[in-house]
Design a protein around this motif. Structure first.
Motif, short mmCIF file in Angstrom:
data_model
loop_
_atom_site.label_atom_id
_atom_site.label_comp_id
_atom_site.label_asym_id
_atom_site.label_seq_id
_atom_site.Cartn_x
_atom_site.Cartn_y
_atom_site.Cartn_z
N ARG A 1 39.76 42.92 55.24
CA ARG A 1 39.69 43.78 54.06
C ARG A 1 39.89 42.99 52.78
NH1 ARG A 1 42.59 49.58 55.57
NH2 ARG A 1 41.06 50.19 57.16
N LEU A 2 40.65 41.92 52.84
CA LEU A 2 40.84 41.05 51.69
C LEU A 2 39.48 40.49 51.24
CD1 LEU A 2 42.59 39.37 49.71
CD2 LEU A 2 42.76 37.64 51.52
N LYS A 3 38.73 39.93 52.18
CA LYS A 3 37.41 39.37 51.85
C LYS A 3 36.45 40.44 51.36
CE LYS A 3 37.88 35.60 55.19
NZ LYS A 3 37.42 35.03 56.47
N LYS A 4 36.53 41.61 51.96
CA LYS A 4 35.63 42.71 51.59
C LYS A 4 35.90 43.18 50.15
CE LYS A 4 34.03 47.22 53.28
NZ LYS A 4 34.22 48.27 54.32
N VAL A 5 37.17 43.34 49.81
CA VAL A 5 37.49 43.85 48.48
C VAL A 5 37.12 42.83 47.41
CG1 VAL A 5 39.91 43.08 48.25
CG2 VAL A 5 39.18 45.21 47.19
N ILE A 6 37.29 41.53 47.70
CA ILE A 6 36.91 40.51 46.72
C ILE A 6 35.40 40.52 46.50
CG2 ILE A 6 36.80 38.01 46.30
CD1 ILE A 6 39.52 37.79 47.71
#
Length: 408
Positions: free
Chosen positions: A277-282
């Motif tokens: 989710r970290l990569k997705k939100v960035i």
């Protein structure tokens, strides 16, 4: 911008210059306390992701404690700050007199301003952007009304906008505390006195926040240098650059909505150790950043000259601004990446990399490019230097992200 727009419709450009110099002093003052918002949001969002209510409420307490102490110190040191500031910055005698009048009124808003910074950072870290929005809108409505009353009703000029700012800040602080008490007072049940001054937590807190202070001082230095160099040319160019700089600030504040979302969500997902989710939100943040930069670029390119009339009706300033509107047109597309990355790094509390990117962009890119260009391009050289500075920030933070963001 309200201060500038109201004074920009008075009879002289010196009022715009006064706000530029007076506001510059407060930018430097509050840069020392920038951690009250940025550091607080990063640490609080990570505590939120860890589902650690004790650390959440302790972060609130620590931030408000340092805000109160800092506000009192600023008021106590107002005279030494005056001596230092007005020896470092310069303008015409009229501009400096008005700027000093503005300074000695607005200085008493310091406790409220720092308190609002701490509250806003904590609310954002708690994934609540609505309360900071309410506070910001309320402050601006009161500021507008008070400015109009004091400037046009009482004829107070720069002193009037200072009083408007002071009143609005204290109302904003009181409302922020009321909203905190209404929605979050139950968190005090998780308070632990022995952890408030936990040395390991405080060491990490100040380590990150020292980097944030250096980073913010570097950023403020660039814009301060920009203002001081503008003043050295003449009062008209100072007014022109101050007005045009508002275009950049409008876009940066809008993009800060996504940067603040980055602080909240990146911190939460790092705290929860959720790398997917970290990569997705960035990825989504940068798509939004690019998406909003395009219409802003088109607006600035095709309607930038019309927007000048909102901020000033001084014909000399408007005419002198025309050759520099090109720089404003390219601001959004060149700067959005730096603003988005700032939010990501704050949420990750990756402060050292953020600090280094600002120092390199300031010392290696901005200053050398300006001194190489100024004799050939004059004020255009100043604008080109600040554009290169913003591009450099975005590139460096992108390069650092593999190690400092995606490896967490």
């Amino acid at each position: 911008m309200v201060d500038l727009a109201i004074l920009g419709h008075l009879e002289s450009a010196k009022y715009i210059g006064a706000i530029a110099l007076g506001g510059l002093i407060f930018n430097f003052i509050y840069a020392f306390f920038s951690f009250l918002r940025m550091g607080t949001s990063g640490f609080t969002s990570q505590a939120y992701g860890e589902n650690n209510p004790t650390e959440m409420i302790l972060m609130f307490g620590r931030s408000m404690f340092f805000a109160i102490i800092g506000g009192i110190l600023i008021i106590l040191l107002q005279y030494p700050i005056d001596l230092l500031s007005f020896n470092l910055i310069s303008g015409s005698n009229d501009v400096e007199t008005l700027a000093r009048e503005y300074y000695y009124i607005r200085i008493y808003a310091a406790p409220a301003s720092l308190g609002i910074m701490a509250l806003s950072g904590w609310f954002i870290g708690m994934q609540n952007a609505k309360i900071p929005m309410i506070i910001a809108i309320l402050i601006n409505i009161i500021n507008i009304g008070a400015n109009l009353l004091f400037v046009y009703g009482f004829g107070m000029r720069s002193a009037g906008v200072a009083w408007g700012t002071l009143i609005a800040q204290y109302v904003g602080l009181i409302v922020g505390i009321i909203l905190f008490w209404r929605y979050y007072r139950s968190y005090f049940s998780h308070w632990e006195n022995q952890l408030f001054f936990n040395m390991a937590k405080l060491k990490r807190f100040f380590q990150v926040n020292t980097d944030i202070i250096i980073r913010t001082l570097s950023l403020i230095f660039v814009f301060a240098f920009f203002t001081v160099e503008s003043a050295k040319i003449n009062d008209t160019i100072l007014a022109v650059n101050t007005v045009l700089l508002q275009y950049l600030l409008v876009f940066s504040y809008l993009t800060d909505g996504f940067a603040h979302a980055a602080e909240a969500l990146v911190g939460k997902y790092i705290g929860a150790k959720d790398s997917a989710r970290l990569k997705k939100v960035i990825r989504y943040l940068f798509l939004w950043g690019l998406g909003i930069s395009i219409p802003f670029t088109l607006t600035y390119v095709f309607a930038g000259d019309y927007l000048l009339y909102i901020l000033t009706d001084n014909s000399e300033v408007i005419a002198a601004a025309a050759p520099y509107l090109f720089w404003i047109g390219i601001v959004p597309i060149l700067t959005f990446a730096a603003f988005i990355w700032d939010g990501v790094y704050i949420g990750a509390t990756a402060s050292k990399a953020m600090r280094n990117a600002l120092l390199i962009s300031t010392l290696v890119i901005f200053l050398p490019s300006y001194y190489l260009l100024k004799n050939h391009l004059a004020n255009h050289g100043l604008w080109l230097a600040i554009m290169l500075f913003m591009i450099s920030r975005g590139i460096l933070l992108t390069l650092y992200s593999r190690k400092h963001i995606f490896n967490l």
